[in-house]
Write a protein that holds these residues in place. Structure first.
Motif, PDB file in Angstrom:
ATOM      1  N   ASP A 163       0.822  -1.202   0.000  1.00  0.00           N
ATOM      2  CA  ASP A 163       0.000   0.000   0.000  1.00  0.00           C
ATOM      3  C   ASP A 163       0.861   1.258   0.000  1.00  0.00           C
ATOM      4  O   ASP A 163       1.898   1.326   0.663  1.00  0.00           O
ATOM      5  N   LEU A 164       0.402   2.237  -0.739  1.00  0.00           N
ATOM      6  CA  LEU A 164       1.080   3.523  -0.909  1.00  0.00           C
ATOM      7  C   LEU A 164       0.100   4.619  -0.537  1.00  0.00           C
ATOM      8  O   LEU A 164      -1.018   4.656  -1.042  1.00  0.00           O
ATOM      9  N   ASN A 165       0.508   5.523   0.358  1.00  0.00           N
ATOM     10  CA  ASN A 165      -0.359   6.617   0.787  1.00  0.00           C
ATOM     11  C   ASN A 165      -0.106   7.874  -0.034  1.00  0.00           C
ATOM     12  O   ASN A 165       1.026   8.167  -0.404  1.00  0.00           O
ATOM     13  N   GLY A 166      -1.185   8.585  -0.288  1.00  0.00           N
ATOM     14  CA  GLY A 166      -1.095   9.828  -1.032  1.00  0.00           C
ATOM     15  C   GLY A 166      -2.113  10.833  -0.543  1.00  0.00           C
ATOM     16  O   GLY A 166      -3.041  10.487   0.191  1.00  0.00           O
ATOM     17  N   ILE A 167      -1.917  12.067  -0.924  1.00  0.00           N
ATOM     18  CA  ILE A 167      -2.866  13.150  -0.650  1.00  0.00           C
ATOM     19  C   ILE A 167      -3.065  13.899  -1.960  1.00  0.00           C
ATOM     20  O   ILE A 167      -2.103  14.336  -2.589  1.00  0.00           O
ATOM     21  N   ASP A 215      14.738   3.453  -0.603  1.00  0.00           N
ATOM     22  CA  ASP A 215      14.962   2.353  -1.549  1.00  0.00           C
ATOM     23  C   ASP A 215      14.621   2.912  -2.932  1.00  0.00           C
ATOM     24  O   ASP A 215      13.447   3.028  -3.293  1.00  0.00           O
ATOM     25  N   LEU A 216      15.655   3.285  -3.686  1.00  0.00           N
ATOM     26  CA  LEU A 216      15.454   4.021  -4.938  1.00  0.00           C
ATOM     27  C   LEU A 216      14.453   3.348  -5.867  1.00  0.00           C
ATOM     28  O   LEU A 216      13.496   3.988  -6.326  1.00  0.00           O
ATOM     29  N   MET A 217      14.635   2.083  -6.164  1.00  0.00           N
ATOM     30  CA  MET A 217      13.746   1.430  -7.142  1.00  0.00           C
ATOM     31  C   MET A 217      12.307   1.362  -6.643  1.00  0.00           C
ATOM     32  O   MET A 217      11.374   1.610  -7.416  1.00  0.00           O
ATOM     33  N   GLU A 218      12.112   1.051  -5.374  1.00  0.00           N
ATOM     34  CA  GLU A 218      10.739   0.996  -4.846  1.00  0.00           C
ATOM     35  C   GLU A 218      10.102   2.378  -4.849  1.00  0.00           C
ATOM     36  O   GLU A 218       8.912   2.523  -5.133  1.00  0.00           O
ATOM     37  N   CYS A 219      10.885   3.411  -4.559  1.00  0.00           N
ATOM     38  CA  CYS A 219      10.364   4.777  -4.579  1.00  0.00           C
ATOM     39  C   CYS A 219      10.013   5.203  -6.012  1.00  0.00           C
ATOM     40  O   CYS A 219       9.010   5.898  -6.233  1.00  0.00           O
ATOM     41  N   VAL A 220      10.815   4.772  -6.983  1.00  0.00           N
ATOM     42  CA  VAL A 220      10.494   5.039  -8.391  1.00  0.00           C
ATOM     43  C   VAL A 220       9.174   4.367  -8.744  1.00  0.00           C
ATOM     44  O   VAL A 220       8.310   4.973  -9.391  1.00  0.00           O
ATOM     45  N   PHE A 221       8.974   3.125  -8.296  1.00  0.00           N
ATOM     46  CA  PHE A 221       7.705   2.439  -8.554  1.00  0.00           C
ATOM     47  C   PHE A 221       6.542   3.213  -7.934  1.00  0.00           C
ATOM     48  O   PHE A 221       5.465   3.308  -8.522  1.00  0.00           O
ATOM     49  N   ASP A 222       6.755   3.796  -6.754  1.00  0.00           N
ATOM     50  CA  ASP A 222       5.698   4.584  -6.122  1.00  0.00           C
ATOM     51  C   ASP A 222       5.327   5.785  -6.988  1.00  0.00           C
ATOM     52  O   ASP A 222       4.141   6.067  -7.207  1.00  0.00           O
ATOM     53  N   VAL A 223       6.321   6.497  -7.488  1.00  0.00           N
ATOM     54  CA  VAL A 223       6.053   7.649  -8.350  1.00  0.00           C
ATOM     55  C   VAL A 223       5.364   7.187  -9.638  1.00  0.00           C
ATOM     56  O   VAL A 223       4.416   7.833 -10.108  1.00  0.00           O
ATOM     57  N   MET A 224       5.794   6.074 -10.188  1.00  0.00           N
ATOM     58  CA  MET A 224       5.156   5.553 -11.407  1.00  0.00           C
ATOM     59  C   MET A 224       3.687   5.204 -11.155  1.00  0.00           C
ATOM     60  O   MET A 224       2.841   5.393 -12.035  1.00  0.00           O
ATOM     61  N   SER A 225       3.369   4.723  -9.962  1.00  0.00           N
ATOM     62  CA  SER A 225       1.968   4.470  -9.615  1.00  0.00           C
ATOM     63  C   SER A 225       1.190   5.775  -9.584  1.00  0.00           C
ATOM     64  O   SER A 225       0.046   5.839 -10.046  1.00  0.00           O
ATOM     65  N   GLY A 226       1.810   6.823  -9.048  1.00  0.00           N
ATOM     66  CA  GLY A 226       1.168   8.139  -9.051  1.00  0.00           C
ATOM     67  C   GLY A 226       0.946   8.666 -10.455  1.00  0.00           C
ATOM     68  O   GLY A 226      -0.102   9.251 -10.758  1.00  0.00           O
ATOM     69  N   VAL A 227       1.919   8.463 -11.328  1.00  0.00           N
ATOM     70  CA  VAL A 227       1.786   8.879 -12.728  1.00  0.00           C
ATOM     71  C   VAL A 227       0.633   8.114 -13.382  1.00  0.00           C
ATOM     72  O   VAL A 227      -0.207   8.708 -14.074  1.00  0.00           O
ATOM     73  N   ALA A 228       0.567   6.811 -13.135  1.00  0.00           N
ATOM     74  CA  ALA A 228      -0.509   6.002 -13.706  1.00  0.00           C
ATOM     75  C   ALA A 228      -1.873   6.460 -13.187  1.00  0.00           C
ATOM     76  O   ALA A 228      -2.848   6.522 -13.947  1.00  0.00           O
ATOM     77  N   TYR A 229      -1.945   6.808 -11.902  1.00  0.00           N
ATOM     78  CA  TYR A 229      -3.190   7.305 -11.326  1.00  0.00           C
ATOM     79  C   TYR A 229      -3.616   8.602 -12.023  1.00  0.00           C
ATOM     80  O   TYR A 229      -4.780   8.762 -12.401  1.00  0.00           O
ATOM     81  N   ARG A 246       0.467  14.451  -3.626  1.00  0.00           N
ATOM     82  CA  ARG A 246       1.627  14.274  -2.755  1.00  0.00           C
ATOM     83  C   ARG A 246       1.701  12.804  -2.361  1.00  0.00           C
ATOM     84  O   ARG A 246       0.709  12.222  -1.939  1.00  0.00           O
ATOM     85  N   LEU A 247       2.870  12.211  -2.532  1.00  0.00           N
ATOM     86  CA  LEU A 247       3.045  10.786  -2.245  1.00  0.00           C
ATOM     87  C   LEU A 247       4.043  10.564  -1.118  1.00  0.00           C
ATOM     88  O   LEU A 247       5.054  11.258  -1.022  1.00  0.00           O
ATOM     89  N   ASP A 248       3.768   9.564  -0.294  1.00  0.00           N
ATOM     90  CA  ASP A 248       4.713   9.079   0.710  1.00  0.00           C
ATOM     91  C   ASP A 248       5.241   7.745   0.181  1.00  0.00           C
ATOM     92  O   ASP A 248       4.515   6.999  -0.464  1.00  0.00           O
ATOM     93  N   TYR A 249       6.488   7.444   0.429  1.00  0.00           N
ATOM     94  CA  TYR A 249       7.065   6.196  -0.067  1.00  0.00           C
ATOM     95  C   TYR A 249       6.622   5.003   0.781  1.00  0.00           C
ATOM     96  O   TYR A 249       6.501   5.111   1.993  1.00  0.00           O
ATOM     97  N   ARG A 250       6.450   3.859   0.134  1.00  0.00           N
ATOM     98  CA  ARG A 250       6.214   2.608   0.864  1.00  0.00           C
ATOM     99  C   ARG A 250       7.472   2.176   1.597  1.00  0.00           C
ATOM    100  O   ARG A 250       7.421   1.747   2.740  1.00  0.00           O
ATOM    101  N   LEU A 251       8.605   2.265   0.910  1.00  0.00           N
ATOM    102  CA  LEU A 251       9.897   1.851   1.467  1.00  0.00           C
ATOM    103  C   LEU A 251      10.891   2.997   1.292  1.00  0.00           C
ATOM    104  O   LEU A 251      11.677   3.018   0.337  1.00  0.00           O
TER     105      LEU A 251
END
Length: 158
Positions: A48-52, A105-119, A97-102
């Motif tokens: 899970d990834l939290n955002g505002i 951790d560069l790659m996991e944080c990139v995945f979080d941003v990519m999820s935000g882009v997809a959203y 605004r996104l908070d990181y899951r991990l």
């Protein structure tokens, strides 16, 4: 409450990063006391990834904000991202605004941003601008290099 999910029968190894990151569901979530915007939680296959979100009704423009290695929502100064997001919303630009899951951790944080882009893409926003502070600068540069739906990258104090 906004719910959305993507499905695709293509094997994950043959799918783009954007397609993999688009495989999530987004739900409303409570905000921390005193914060502005609307809480979101993204249920991804990586956790899970939290955002505002700070919505600008009818807007096709969006900005995604991420912090440094420790994550969080505030930005490089106390509440700066929330303040900017509210100002942008009044100018017709949605902010996420996104908070990181991990954190850190560069790659996991990139995945979080990519999820935000997809959203943002899924909710009707055109190509987005992504902003990251410190460690977040490396995150947004990496995410921007891997998404055709990013039109600008801002790296603050990388």
């Amino acid at each position: 409450m906004m719910s959305s999910s993507a499905s695709n029968s293509t094997p994950q190894s043959q799918r783009s990063i954007e397609e993999v990151m688009a495989s999530f569901k987004a739900d409303d979530a409570p905000l921390h006391s005193g914060d502005t915007g609307e809480g979101l939680v993204f249920h991804t296959n990586r956790g899970d990834l939290n955002g505002i979100i700070h919505k600008a009704p009818g807007s096709e423009q969006a900005v995604i904000w991420v912090c440094g290695a420790r994550g969080g929502f505030g930005g490089p100064g106390p509440g700066i991202y929330a303040t900017l997001a509210e100002r942008f919303a009044h100018q017709g630009i949605t902010s996420l605004r996104l908070d990181y899951r991990l954190p850190n951790d560069l790659m996991e944080c990139v995945f979080d941003v990519m999820s935000g882009v997809a959203y943002c893409k899924r909710t009707g926003h055109g190509p987005v601008v992504i902003v990251g502070h410190s460690f977040g600068g490396a995150v947004v540069v990496s995410a921007g290099a891997n998404s055709a739906h990013v039109k600008g990258v801002v790296s603050l104090s990388p």
